[in-house]
Design a protein around this motif. Structure first.
Motif: not given
Length: 332
Positions: A16, A122, A278-279, A282
Motif C-alpha cells: 500500500h 482519518n 481522502r485516503e 495518502k
C-alpha cells in the motif's frame, strides 16, 4: 523539488505504501528493498534491493520502513546514520530501549523522523479533533475506543497492544491534547501465542478525561470506533467508513416526575456529517513530504511514537501486576 524515496518492506502494508508513494506529487519512488523479494509484485520497473545499505547507496532523500517491528531499530539506525529522513510504521520499535535509540540518533542528526500512526489522518478523527477544539461538546468527560477483529497472520513479533492498541493510545492523547496519567489493564492469551491477543484498558488523562480501550484479535467482525462523550452530547467516529456522527443532548422537558427527577441527559438530534473522505495513508505521506520540505509540521513524530509505546508497555505491565499504574514519570 522532487524527493527521492525508498521503501523497505514489501509485505501487506508495504504494497500500500508503494501504491500511494507513486501517486503523490513531489515524490519519486526510486528504490525498493526486501530481503524476501517482491511477494505482491509491486516493484515493476523500480529497482529492487535485498539490503538496506544497497538502497541507501542508490541515493535516497527519504525512506518508509514497513518491515516487521523487530527490524525497525536496525533499519532505522542505518537510515539515520546515512542522513535519510524516515517514516517508520507503528509501533516505532519493539521495546522502549530500541525506540529511544532511534529517537536520539534521528534528533542528533537533525532529520525528519515520523511514525505511521495513520489514524490521525482519518477524515472522521480529523474532523472530531477540530470539533473538540472548537468546543462542540463543551467539557469532555470520556473517550472510548473499540478496535476488534480477526487475528492477522502477518503479525508475529508483537501483541495486540503494541500493534492495534497503539493506535488508540496515540489518537486518544491527540484528540484530548493531554497525556496519560494512569492506566489499568487486563489481557488475555487465547491464540496459543506468547503475546496477548486481547486487552481491556482503562485510564485517566492528566486533564481529567477518563478513557476506555477494548482491543482484540478474537472477534469475527471488524470494528473501529472512537466515542467521545461530553457535556453537550457525544461524537462517534467510525474509522472504517470515515463517518462522524453527533448525538446531541436533548433539551425538551419530560412530564414523568419519576424520570425528570434524575438530572441526566435525554436523547436529542442525531447528525451524521458529510466529510471529504481522502485516503488516510495518502494524507500521512503528504504530511511527511511537507515536513521534510519545511512547509508544515503535522506528522506524528518519533518522540510521540516513543511516548505511545511507553504507555502501551505500561498497560502490559499493569495487566501482569493486576494493578493500576501512574505513568506520569518517565515521559518521553
Amino acid at each position: 523539488m522532487t524527493l527521492r524515496f525508498g521503501l523497505i518492506g514489501l509485505g501487506m502494508m508495504g504494497r500500500h505504501h508503494a501504491r500511494v508513494l507513486r501517486e503523490i506529487d513531489g515524490i519519486e519512488l526510486v528504490g525498493l528493498c526486501d530481503a524476501m523479494g517482491d511477494p505482491h509484485g509491486v516493484a515493476g520497473d523500480t529497482p529492487l534491493f535485498s539490503q538496506v545499505e544497497e538502497l541507501i547507496a542508490h541515493g535516497i532523500d527519504a525512506a518508509v520502513v514497513a518491515v516487521p517491528t523487530i527490524y525497525h531499530e536496525p533499519v532505522g539506525l542505518a537510515l539515520a546514520e546515512a542522513g535519510v529522513h524516515t517514516l517508520i510504521e507503528k509501533p516505532v520499535a519493539h521495546d522502549l530501549e530500541a525506540a529511544t535509540r532511534l529517537v536520539q540518533l534521528f534528533e542528533a542528526n537533525g532529520l525528519v523522523a515520523a511514525v505511521g500512526h495513520v489514524e490521525r489522518f482519518n477524515p472522521a478523527l480529523m474532523s472530531l479533533r477540530q470539533r473538540l477544539a472548537e468546543g462542540q461538546l463543551g467539557d469532555v468527560y470520556q473517550i472510548q475506543t473499540r478496535r476488534q477483529g480477526p487475528f492477522p497472520a502477518r503479525i508475529a513479533d508483537v501483541g495486540v497492544v503494541k500493534d492495534l492498541g497503539s493506535h488508540d493510545i496515540d489518537l486518544t492523547a491527540w484528540l484530548a491534547q493531554s497525556p496519560y496519567e494512569t492506566v489499568a489493564a487486563h489481557t488475555a492469551f487465547r491464540s496459543g501465542r506468547e503475546h496477548e491477543d486481547m486487552i481491556s484498558m482503562t485510564g485517566r488523562l492528566e486533564n481529567g478525561i477518563i478513557v476506555n480501550h477494548l482491543v482484540n484479535w478474537l472477534s469475527p467482525f471488524k470494528e473501529r470506533l472512537t466515542i467521545v462523550t461530553g457535556e453537550k452530547g457525544a461524537l462517534v467516529a467510525d474509522t472504517i467508513t470515515a463517518d462522524l456522527t453527533f448525538y446531541e443532548n436533548g433539551t425538551f422537558q419530560g412530564e414523568w416526575d419519576a424520570i425528570t427527577a434524575f438530572r441526566g441527559v435525554s436523547e436529542g438530534t442525531v447528525t451524521r456529517y458529510a466529510l471529504e473522505k481522502r485516503e488516510p495513508l495518502k494524507s500521512e505521506h503528504e504530511a511527511f513530504r511537507d515536513a521534510i520540505l519545511g512547509t508544515r509540521a503535522e506528522t506524528v513524530t518519533l518522540r510521540e511514537g516513543l511516548e505511545t509505546l511507553r504507555i502501551a508497555e505500561a498497560a502490559i505491565e499493569s495487566a501482569k501486576l493486576s494493578t493500576s499504574l501512574d505513568v506520569r514519570e518517565g515521559r518521553a
